[in-house]
Design a protein around this motif. Structure first.
Motif, short mmCIF file in Angstrom:
data_model
loop_
_atom_site.label_atom_id
_atom_site.label_comp_id
_atom_site.label_asym_id
_atom_site.label_seq_id
_atom_site.Cartn_x
_atom_site.Cartn_y
_atom_site.Cartn_z
N CYS A 1 -92.25 9.96 -56.05
CA CYS A 1 -90.82 8.60 -56.32
C CYS A 1 -91.18 8.44 -56.77
N PRO A 2 -90.60 7.42 -57.75
CA PRO A 2 -90.72 6.23 -58.70
C PRO A 2 -91.70 5.09 -58.19
N THR A 3 -90.59 4.60 -56.77
CA THR A 3 -92.02 3.21 -56.75
C THR A 3 -93.00 3.07 -55.64
N CYS A 4 -93.19 4.53 -55.02
CA CYS A 4 -94.77 4.76 -54.71
C CYS A 4 -95.51 4.33 -55.62
N SER A 5 -94.90 5.54 -56.65
CA SER A 5 -96.03 4.83 -57.84
C SER A 5 -95.92 3.96 -58.25
N MET A 6 -95.42 3.32 -58.01
CA MET A 6 -95.31 1.55 -59.07
C MET A 6 -96.89 0.93 -57.56
N GLN A 7 -96.59 1.26 -56.34
CA GLN A 7 -96.68 0.95 -55.12
C GLN A 7 -98.31 1.23 -55.39
N MET A 8 -98.70 2.90 -55.64
CA MET A 8 -99.37 3.21 -55.43
C MET A 8 -101.21 3.09 -56.70
N GLU A 9 -100.07 2.08 -57.74
CA GLU A 9 -100.71 2.12 -58.93
C GLU A 9 -101.26 0.93 -58.72
N HIS A 10 -100.46 -0.16 -58.06
CA HIS A 10 -101.00 -1.56 -58.08
C HIS A 10 -101.69 -2.00 -56.98
N GLY A 11 -101.89 -1.05 -55.84
CA GLY A 11 -102.90 -1.13 -55.02
C GLY A 11 -103.94 -0.54 -55.30
N THR A 12 -104.48 0.67 -56.19
CA THR A 12 -105.08 1.20 -56.29
C THR A 12 -105.75 0.81 -57.97
N GLY A 13 -104.95 0.57 -58.44
CA GLY A 13 -105.11 0.55 -60.14
C GLY A 13 -105.37 2.37 -60.82
N TYR A 14 -105.27 3.27 -59.95
CA TYR A 14 -105.36 4.70 -60.44
C TYR A 14 -104.08 4.98 -61.20
N ASP A 15 -104.07 6.22 -62.37
CA ASP A 15 -103.22 6.63 -62.95
C ASP A 15 -101.58 7.42 -62.38
N ILE A 16 -100.52 7.70 -62.59
CA ILE A 16 -99.98 8.22 -61.52
C ILE A 16 -99.50 9.23 -61.98
#
Length: 436
Positions: free
Chosen positions: A409-424
């Motif tokens: 999911c593209p918006t889940c990936s936004m949130q994952m990157e936003h909260g952890t700084g990880y590449d997705i």
């Protein structure tokens, strides 16, 4: 008699009981939908409320049970307006999956939200204008895609972000996703369209807005992986799937987009094409929300022939063996299953598949919602709640072995990157690396 009891005749079959009642519209002015059978199936077990990520962090949100069958019953008895709390529903649709008796909760929520926006919301209000912009991201992205470098500079400017927050209520806490310098469709046209022709293996790719304008590498991976299995891939003209429109009650906008998508995709089905989406929200929209909400010729056919990309390959190809025989450089992933993927039964597919890939460690970071839910987490007043919802996911990601995230999911990936700084990464990108 309690609300949980049914006044039906136990000697009649369910079909006979259904035929006996007089149809009652869920909401006034509804001409094509009667949700009474589904609403009457609700026996107030509260499984939907327990599953709701918004209700967990927002004490003022009454939950899916109220938003669906209880509000329906209230409107059936009295001419009541839709409660404004319907706009706090994030449209994650986890309640559909949780309900043990098949109540069409998200269908009710979408219908109620559409009525609320049409009849109760001030069309000159900041909330309506903001929601209209967010709901029609495809229009904004089309403009951004024409001048990507300029758009990225402007939207990434902190002053612009603060103005957007002050004027429109779009949170300044998030970095706006960058537009690609070449869209997926530009790449597709430049390469000359399909590189494989087949009479038997044919798919039509629904790329959606985000893979076209922001992450064309996902669309490219999809095409290359499917072509490696001998599929002819076509990419019809298309509009947004409608997911952000449903979430914001813009049902007229969603119906216009759906009409174009049904026209352009359903006509390919008799020619042997199935419809493939790389975004689980897009596949959910075409599969479930379209036929639930709209009466458009060909819509049922489109629903029945729509698949998520990885799901389709697992059904039609020996994908597990192909992956088992492949290898990649050592890498580890923290995988999050999107809510809209869970609702389609796809929550374990990437983990199950890539655990067989030599060189890969992949860990499921739990069943919590990412919290962003498309446009929900972009709203100033919802931002803190979206981050609270995502807290479990962030914690599990940070304790996972991998420091790269994975989701469909593209918006889940936004949130994952936003909260952890990880590449997705998208699963299709790893599949391309392994097989192409």
């Amino acid at each position: 008699m309690s609300d949980a009891e049914s006044p039906s005749n136990p000697t009649l079959t369910p079909d006979a009981q259904t035929d006996d009642f007089e149809a009652v519209e869920v909401f006034p002015d509804s001409t094509d939908m009667d949700l009474r059978p589904g609403a009457d199936n609700c026996y107030k077990c509260t499984a939907c409320d327990v599953s709701c990520p918004v209700a967990e962090v927002d004490d003022e949100f009454p939950g899916p049970k109220f938003q669906g069958p209880e509000q329906w019953r209230l409107k059936r008895k009295e001419d009541e307006a839709v409660d404004d709390s319907i706009m706090s529903c994030s449209n994650c649709m986890r309640c559909d999956d949780a309900c043990p008796s098949g109540v069409p909760l998200s269908q009710m929520h979408n219908t109620a939200r559409g009525e609320y926006v049409d009849e109760e919301m001030d069309k000159l209000s900041r909330e309506y204008i903001r929601n209209r912009i967010l709901a029609n991201y495809g229009t904004l992205a089309q403009l951004g895609g024409m001048f990507p470098r300029l758009a990225n500079a402007v939207m990434g400017n902190s002053v612009v972000q603060r103005i957007n927050e002050k004027v429109l209520g779009i949170t300044a806490e998030r970095d706006f996703p960058e537009f690609a310098t070449q869209t997926f469709r530009e790449w597709w046209n430049e390469r000359g369209g399909p590189q494989v022709r087949s009479e038997e293996k044919r798919v039509a790719y629904f790329h959606g807005c985000y893979s076209n304008y922001n992450t064309p590498e996902v669309g490219k991976a999809m095409v290359r992986v499917f072509e490696s299995f001998g599929y002819e891939v076509v990419v019809p003209k298309q509009r947004c799937s409608g997911t952000p429109m449903f979430a914001n009650g813009m049902l007229d906008d969603a119906k216009r987009a759906a009409g174009i998508n049904v026209d352009n995709f359903a006509g390919l089905i008799p020619e042997g094409y199935d419809i493939i989406a790389s975004c689980t929200s897009c596949s959910m929209s075409l599969r479930q929300e379209y036929p639930e909400l709209f009466d458009i010729d060909g819509i049922e056919d489109l629903s029945a022939h729509t698949y998520e990309a990885l799901e389709y390959l697992r059904i039609h190809e020996d994908l597990e063996d192909a992956v088992r025989e492949a290898s990649v450089d050592d890498q580890a992933f923290a995988y999050h299953a999107p809510c809209h993927g869970r609702n389609q039964g796809l929550d374990r597919q990437a983990v199950e598949l890539f655990r067989q890939l030599d060189g890969v460690e992949i860990e499921d970071v739990g069943d919590s919602c990412s919290g962003i839910s498309g446009t929900y987490g972009w709203k100033e007043e919802k931002y803190d709640k979206s981050m609270q919802i995502a807290a479990d996911m962030f914690d599990h990601m940070e304790h996972a072995q991998g420091s790269v995230g994975m989701t469909e999911c593209p918006t889940c990936s936004m949130q994952m990157e936003h909260g952890t700084g990880y590449d997705i990464k998208h699963p299709l990108q790893l599949l391309e690396e392994a097989l192409v």
